[in-house]
Design an enzyme around this catalytic site. Sequence first.
Site, PDB file in Angstrom:
ATOM      1  N   ARG A 196       0.847  -1.198   0.000  1.00  0.00           N
ATOM      2  CA  ARG A 196       0.000   0.000   0.000  1.00  0.00           C
ATOM      3  C   ARG A 196       0.884   1.250   0.000  1.00  0.00           C
ATOM      4  O   ARG A 196       0.543   2.268  -0.596  1.00  0.00           O
ATOM      5  CB  ARG A 196      -0.971   0.004   1.182  1.00  0.00           C
ATOM      6  N   TYR A 216     -16.386  16.213 -16.277  1.00  0.00           N
ATOM      7  CA  TYR A 216     -16.721  14.795 -16.350  1.00  0.00           C
ATOM      8  C   TYR A 216     -17.798  14.504 -15.291  1.00  0.00           C
ATOM      9  O   TYR A 216     -17.704  14.977 -14.152  1.00  0.00           O
ATOM     10  CB  TYR A 216     -15.449  13.978 -16.077  1.00  0.00           C
ATOM     11  N   ASP A 250      -7.320  18.347 -15.106  1.00  0.00           N
ATOM     12  CA  ASP A 250      -7.632  16.995 -15.573  1.00  0.00           C
ATOM     13  C   ASP A 250      -7.178  16.915 -17.035  1.00  0.00           C
ATOM     14  O   ASP A 250      -7.798  17.505 -17.916  1.00  0.00           O
ATOM     15  CB  ASP A 250      -9.146  16.749 -15.433  1.00  0.00           C
ATOM     16  N   LYS A 301      -8.122   5.809 -19.731  1.00  0.00           N
ATOM     17  CA  LYS A 301      -8.395   6.277 -21.086  1.00  0.00           C
ATOM     18  C   LYS A 301      -7.113   6.200 -21.924  1.00  0.00           C
ATOM     19  O   LYS A 301      -6.613   5.127 -22.154  1.00  0.00           O
ATOM     20  CB  LYS A 301      -8.978   7.694 -21.026  1.00  0.00           C
TER      21      LYS A 301
HETATM   22  C1  LIG Z   1     -13.111   8.762 -17.079  1.00  0.00           C
HETATM   23  C2  LIG Z   1     -12.778  10.131 -16.636  1.00  0.00           C
HETATM   24  C3  LIG Z   1     -12.582  10.418 -15.281  1.00  0.00           C
HETATM   25  C4  LIG Z   1     -12.763   9.397 -14.198  1.00  0.00           C
HETATM   26  O1  LIG Z   1     -11.799   8.385 -14.259  1.00  0.00           O
HETATM   27  P1  LIG Z   1     -12.059   6.860 -13.810  1.00  0.00           P
HETATM   28  O2  LIG Z   1     -10.786   6.189 -14.181  1.00  0.00           O
HETATM   29  O3  LIG Z   1     -13.258   6.366 -14.569  1.00  0.00           O
HETATM   30  O4  LIG Z   1     -12.321   6.899 -12.340  1.00  0.00           O
HETATM   31  C5  LIG Z   1     -12.222  11.715 -14.954  1.00  0.00           C
HETATM   32  N1  LIG Z   1     -12.092  12.675 -15.884  1.00  0.00           N
HETATM   33  C6  LIG Z   1     -12.282  12.432 -17.182  1.00  0.00           C
HETATM   34  C7  LIG Z   1     -12.112  13.529 -18.174  1.00  0.00           C
HETATM   35  C8  LIG Z   1     -12.634  11.159 -17.611  1.00  0.00           C
HETATM   36  O5  LIG Z   1     -12.841  10.931 -18.915  1.00  0.00           O
END
Ligand SMILES: *Cc1c(COP(=O)(O)O)cnc(C)c1O
Length: 380
Positions: free
Chosen positions: A47, A99, A171, A196
Amino acid sequence: MKFNTKVIHGGQHHEPVTGAVMPPVFQTSTYAQASPGKPVGDYEYSRAANPTRQALEDALASIENGARGLAFASGLAATDCLLRLFKAGDEIIAMDDLYGGTYRLFTRLYKDSGLKFHFVDMNDLDAFQALINENTKLVWVETPTNPLMKLADIAAIAEITKKHNILFAVDNTFATPYLQKPLDLGADIVMHSATKYLGGHSDVIAGALVIKDKALGDELHFKQFATGGTLGPMDSYLVLRGIKTLHLRVQRHCENGHKVVEFLSNHPAVDQVFYPGLPDHPFHAIAKKQMRDFGGMVSFTFKSGKGEDAIAFLEKVKVFTLAESLGGVESLANHPALMTHASIPENVRKAGGISDDLVRLSVGVEDIDDLLADLEQAFR
Ligand SMILES: *Cc1c(COP(=O)(O)O)cnc(C)c1O
């Protein structure tokens, strides 16, 4: 090192015992100690740290030009960890187009936390600055946004957050560091849904924070260690492997994205096309300033304005898969109002422009001829 070398070698070294070029998947929870409190190597408990995760975290720091990278069990776990820096009474200013899961985290999970969230159009710098007060601790921006491809001017916002000593997080999931480097533009923290483009193969849920300042990175590592939302070794390995082809994949995502946009822009059934690479896109100038290219995410609406047309289209695509998520090698299609953005209240969603005839495409790296033929047959 240039970026295309960093994705492969950044922060990496061969495994010391065997010389393995890729780090093994260290599928272990704990590590032997020679004497109480004296571990044999650098690790005690996974962890806190694990060698496979460490290799990924060093790669993340390298490609985003940060001092420290942290890998989480999901993008939302990464965002949640960041929010643990703040206490009741603190205020956070966020972009008004986020998001869906981030919006849900801010407005529902943290509803009774004492944190105050403001949502504002980050392109209205006066409105943004009017919200700043002594309690403001964080500015949160997503650029480009999902699904309407709105942008925020990272350098312009950073200038303001620096002046007021406010942390600025971006982000960077949609752009990836191949296209945009928020820390170089003045942000303090980059967040990724590594699910992604970084992972890139739709085979893992993962998240990341990359922090410019070492001390803040260490503080966030402590919070990650103490709350436990870490990424497992196998998933760390998969994301690290994905990053090694990030530059190749995103380059092709962009090439295919441009061609899909051209096709949609000339199609009689299509009304609006949302893509920052279009010269008439409202944020094209910002995109050109802070992004190397414009990515593989494209949204569009139908001339008919009918939600049924979007649904019928999505039931007909064959090479594109109708599914949530984005950024993998395979092309995906999505209906934001009924899928990814269903967690946003209808009035907020509609006011934000997410109409029932809006379709979002994650253009993959397949042959462009097959992608265009698929879209054409679905329109027909
Ligand atoms: C998918 C996504 C998230 C969240 O991420 P997870 O891996 O699904 O928890 C946050 N911001 C954006 C722009 C995303 O496309």
